[in-house]
Design a protein around this motif. Structure first.
Motif, PDB file in Angstrom:
ATOM      1  N   GLY A 128       0.818  -1.214   0.000  1.00 37.34           N
ATOM      2  CA  GLY A 128       0.000   0.000   0.000  1.00 37.34           C
ATOM      3  C   GLY A 128       0.848   1.258   0.000  1.00 37.34           C
ATOM      4  N   ILE A 129       0.222   2.360  -0.317  1.00 33.23           N
ATOM      5  CA  ILE A 129       0.895   3.664  -0.365  1.00 33.23           C
ATOM      6  C   ILE A 129       0.879   4.266   1.044  1.00 33.23           C
ATOM      7  N   CYS A 153      -6.833   7.015  -7.094  1.00 30.27           N
ATOM      8  CA  CYS A 153      -6.126   5.948  -6.386  1.00 30.27           C
ATOM      9  C   CYS A 153      -6.802   5.670  -5.055  1.00 30.27           C
ATOM     10  N   ALA A 154      -6.867   4.392  -4.680  1.00 29.58           N
ATOM     11  CA  ALA A 154      -7.327   3.973  -3.350  1.00 29.58           C
ATOM     12  C   ALA A 154      -6.360   2.908  -2.871  1.00 29.58           C
ATOM     13  N   ILE A 200       1.088  10.273   2.156  1.00 30.79           N
ATOM     14  CA  ILE A 200       1.256  10.813   0.798  1.00 30.79           C
ATOM     15  C   ILE A 200       0.165  10.360  -0.159  1.00 30.79           C
ATOM     16  N   VAL A 201      -0.751   9.495   0.294  1.00 29.41           N
ATOM     17  CA  VAL A 201      -1.723   8.936  -0.647  1.00 29.41           C
ATOM     18  C   VAL A 201      -2.587  10.018  -1.293  1.00 29.41           C
ATOM     19  N   SER A 228       7.032  10.877  -3.921  1.00 33.06           N
ATOM     20  CA  SER A 228       7.255   9.456  -4.141  1.00 33.06           C
ATOM     21  C   SER A 228       7.265   8.725  -2.804  1.00 33.06           C
ATOM     22  N   GLY A 229       6.684   7.540  -2.794  1.00 32.56           N
ATOM     23  CA  GLY A 229       6.713   6.716  -1.591  1.00 32.56           C
ATOM     24  C   GLY A 229       7.848   5.722  -1.600  1.00 32.56           C
ATOM     25  N   ARG A 230       8.737   5.814  -2.579  1.00 33.73           N
ATOM     26  CA  ARG A 230       9.836   4.869  -2.722  1.00 33.73           C
ATOM     27  C   ARG A 230      11.160   5.603  -2.709  1.00 33.73           C
TER      28      ARG A 230
END
Length: 358
Positions: free
Chosen positions: A295-296, A336-337, A300-301, A310-312
């Motif tokens: 999941g994100i 996005c969900a 930040i979602v 970025s989540g990475r």
């Protein structure tokens, strides 16, 4: 009874059903098919009573309307879709003179207005982001060339190899920033070229690329509606859009890939009577990319489509921004969900079959 008299209801964007005095469906328009996730044939003869969680309350609602059929009745109920999901809707009952003993039931999603407002905010934010990106990129681009050129001239004058290492750092970092600026400006440079295309050709191209990058541990599931017709779209832009989304998902699935449990589902469907960016469309493509990753991050979602978010670790934060830009150039929406174990990206594109006339 001939149902041709009700066919004009298909021109309405909202879900409408016609019921008999017993509350049984005698006609459902295409909007009702979409809302209830049921075909018209399945709805025909269906008792509306069984489609609401509060069947007793709905029965009372019908009784009150029958007692005074000349007054329009409105109430909120929780609707049960064919797939088991529920949705709160405004139910309106009325009896136009032309329907005789039949009742017109209109179903409006409460979430629909919220969705329209959310799309409007996203569009405004996206426009502001793109303007900021363009201005910032141009402000960086001009002095960047000067910095790189000065470093090259300085390197020529230097005799020490140790000192030249510093100028190489300047040149390499300038090149890296130049590449970043070019990526920021890329979607605004290339023209939008629409041709007749097949969305599944796009999905298969992306699937091949991702499986080549991750030959083991990742399963990409096809869940296609093969009846989706060809439509006008920019083939290269849509490949890049889907590739950016799927590649992000694959990168987020790194732990699952190492365990051999990673899955990405590519799902395509047709939806009817949709409103995108305040404009109504008769048919639209619903493309979903679903993964079983972590999941994100929650912080930040809500900003996942913003540039440089970025989540990475090591991510540029541009892939989803570019995807959003390309989707909007197709007059569509992307949302996005995410929760642990399931992240969904949904792209809705209007299905257009003719070039707009000038």
């Amino acid at each position: 009874m001939s149902k041709e008299r009700f066919q004009g209801l298909d021109l309405l964007a909202t879900a409408v059903v016609v019921i008999d005095p017993l509350g049984v469906v005698v006609y459902a328009n295409s909007g009702a098919e979409s809302l209830l996730d049921m075909s018209r044939r399945s709805l025909d003869g269906q008792a509306m009573l069984g489609l609401f969680t509060d069947s007793v309350g709905f029965r009372d609602f019908l009784s009150r309307f029958k007692a005074d059929p000349f007054d329009i009745k409105r109430q909120i109920f929780e609707l049960i879709r064919a797939n088991g999901s529920t949705e709160h809707v405004h139910v309106t009952l009325s009896r136009p003179d032309t329907l005789g003993d039949f009742t017109l039931m209109e179903l409006r999603e409460i979430e629909q207005q919220m969705k329209v407002d959310r799309e409007a905010r996203m569009m405004d934010q996206s426009i502001a982001n793109k303007e900021l990106i363009r201005n910032l990129a141009h402000e960086i681009k001009n002095p960047l060339g000067g910095i790189r050129g000065a470093a090259q001239l300085l390197e020529i004058e230097l005799n020490s190899a140790d000192l030249k290492e510093y100028t190489q750092v300047i040149i390499k970092e300038s090149d890296r920033l130049q590449t970043l600026v070019d990526r920021l400006l890329a979607p605004h440079r290339k023209p939008h070229i629409a041709v007749m295309m097949n969305i599944h050709e796009v999905c298969e191209r992306v699937r091949s690329v991702i499986l080549a990058e991750h030959p083991k541990g990742l399963r990409i599931i096809r869940d296609y509606d093969t009846s989706i017709p060809e439509f006008l779209g920019d083939f290269e832009q849509l490949i890049q859009t889907v590739l950016n989304i799927v590649r992000n998902a694959a990168q987020a699935l790194a732990p699952q890939i190492s365990e051999g449990t990673a899955e990405i589902r590519l799902c395509t469907r047709v939806v009817r009577r949709v409103t995108l960016n305040r404009k109504q469309h008769r048919l639209a493509l619903d493309l979903q990319v679903i993964d079983n990753g972590p999941g994100i991050p929650a912080d930040i979602v809500d900003r996942i489509f913003y540039p440089l978010v970025s989540g990475r670790e090591g991510g540029s934060g541009l892939g989803l921004t570019l995807a959003q830009t390309f989707v909007q150039q197709h007059e569509g929406t992307i949302e996005c969900a995410s929760q642990p174990g399931r992240t969904l990206f949904k792209v809705i594109l209007p299905l257009q079959f003719e070039h707009a006339s000038n």
